[in-house]
Design an enzyme around this catalytic site. Structure first.
Site, PDB file in Angstrom:
ATOM      1  N   ARG A   1      19.779  19.761  56.530  1.00  0.00           N
ATOM      2  CA  ARG A   1      18.618  20.363  55.858  1.00  0.00           C
ATOM      3  C   ARG A   1      17.310  19.777  56.383  1.00  0.00           C
ATOM      4  O   ARG A   1      16.303  20.476  56.487  1.00  0.00           O
ATOM      5  CB  ARG A   1      18.700  20.182  54.340  1.00  0.00           C
ATOM      6  CG  ARG A   1      19.773  21.006  53.688  1.00  0.00           C
ATOM      7  CD  ARG A   1      19.485  22.507  53.844  1.00  0.00           C
ATOM      8  NE  ARG A   1      20.525  23.296  53.239  1.00  0.00           N
ATOM      9  CZ  ARG A   1      21.436  24.011  53.898  1.00  0.00           C
ATOM     10  NH1 ARG A   1      21.434  24.030  55.205  1.00  0.00           N
ATOM     11  NH2 ARG A   1      22.348  24.692  53.262  1.00  0.00           N
TER      12      ARG A   1
ATOM     13  N   SER B   1       2.552   8.920  64.770  1.00  0.00           N
ATOM     14  CA  SER B   1       3.372   7.817  65.245  1.00  0.00           C
ATOM     15  C   SER B   1       4.628   7.658  64.397  1.00  0.00           C
ATOM     16  O   SER B   1       4.585   7.798  63.175  1.00  0.00           O
ATOM     17  CB  SER B   1       2.565   6.518  65.201  1.00  0.00           C
ATOM     18  OG  SER B   1       3.386   5.423  65.561  1.00  0.00           O
TER      19      SER B   1
ATOM     20  N   GLU C   1      16.677  21.559  59.405  1.00  0.00           N
ATOM     21  CA  GLU C   1      16.228  22.896  59.052  1.00  0.00           C
ATOM     22  C   GLU C   1      14.743  22.891  58.685  1.00  0.00           C
ATOM     23  O   GLU C   1      13.994  23.778  59.104  1.00  0.00           O
ATOM     24  CB  GLU C   1      17.057  23.434  57.880  1.00  0.00           C
ATOM     25  CG  GLU C   1      16.716  24.841  57.473  1.00  0.00           C
ATOM     26  CD  GLU C   1      17.577  25.329  56.319  1.00  0.00           C
ATOM     27  OE1 GLU C   1      17.855  26.536  56.310  1.00  0.00           O
ATOM     28  OE2 GLU C   1      17.963  24.519  55.445  1.00  0.00           O
TER      29      GLU C   1
END
Length: 146
Positions: free
Chosen positions: A87, A113, A90
């Site tokens: 996820r 960063s 995703e």
């Protein structure tokens, strides 16, 4: 002992003592996210923190060099199968370009960063279902021109 041996030993001790990652982090005086990452081998422990972890968990002193060893930060290029990790992939897949556009519009041409960086994981209770709050806090690094 190598990093994998030490990580396995940490899990054995953590489970045997019924510790949470937060307990270990509190025991060495570091954040839970950083501590967990370092225990999983993705960050190196400074010597003083390696000593604290060894003492707190009762790890063998032979684990110290592996705890302090610089990590090789690589991972399998395949999409992970673990649902939570997937996820997160995703989220970046769906919103990565959006985040890039918004960050560059606010800051200019550059990156966030992952070295000068912190992360928090919080829980928000909600009647519709508890919420996971991830806070990623990284220094903005503008691209140089020459």
């Amino acid at each position: 002992m190598n990093k994998l041996d030490v990580t396995e030993a940490i899990f054995v001790i953590k489970n045997a003592k019924s510790l949470k990652w937060q307990d270990i982090a509190d025991g060495i005086g570091k954040s839970v996210v950083w501590t967990t990452s370092a225990c999983l081998g993705m960050n190196s422990f400074p010597e003083a923190d390696a000593d604290k972890l060894i003492s707190f968990l009762g790890l063998p002193v032979e684990s110290k060099p592996a705890l302090m060893e610089f990590p090789l930060k690589e991972w399998d290029k395949a999409i992970p199968q673990d649902p939570l990790v997937y996820r997160l992939y995703e989220v970046v897949g769906v919103y990565g370009d959006t985040l890039k556009e918004v960050i560059q519009e606010k800051f200019g041409d550059g990156i966030m960063s992952a070295i000068d960086f912190s992360m928090e994981v919080d829980k928000e209770e909600n009647p519709k279902g508890d919420r996971v709050i991830l806070t990623l806090n990284g220094k903005f690094l503008p691209y140089a021109t020459w």
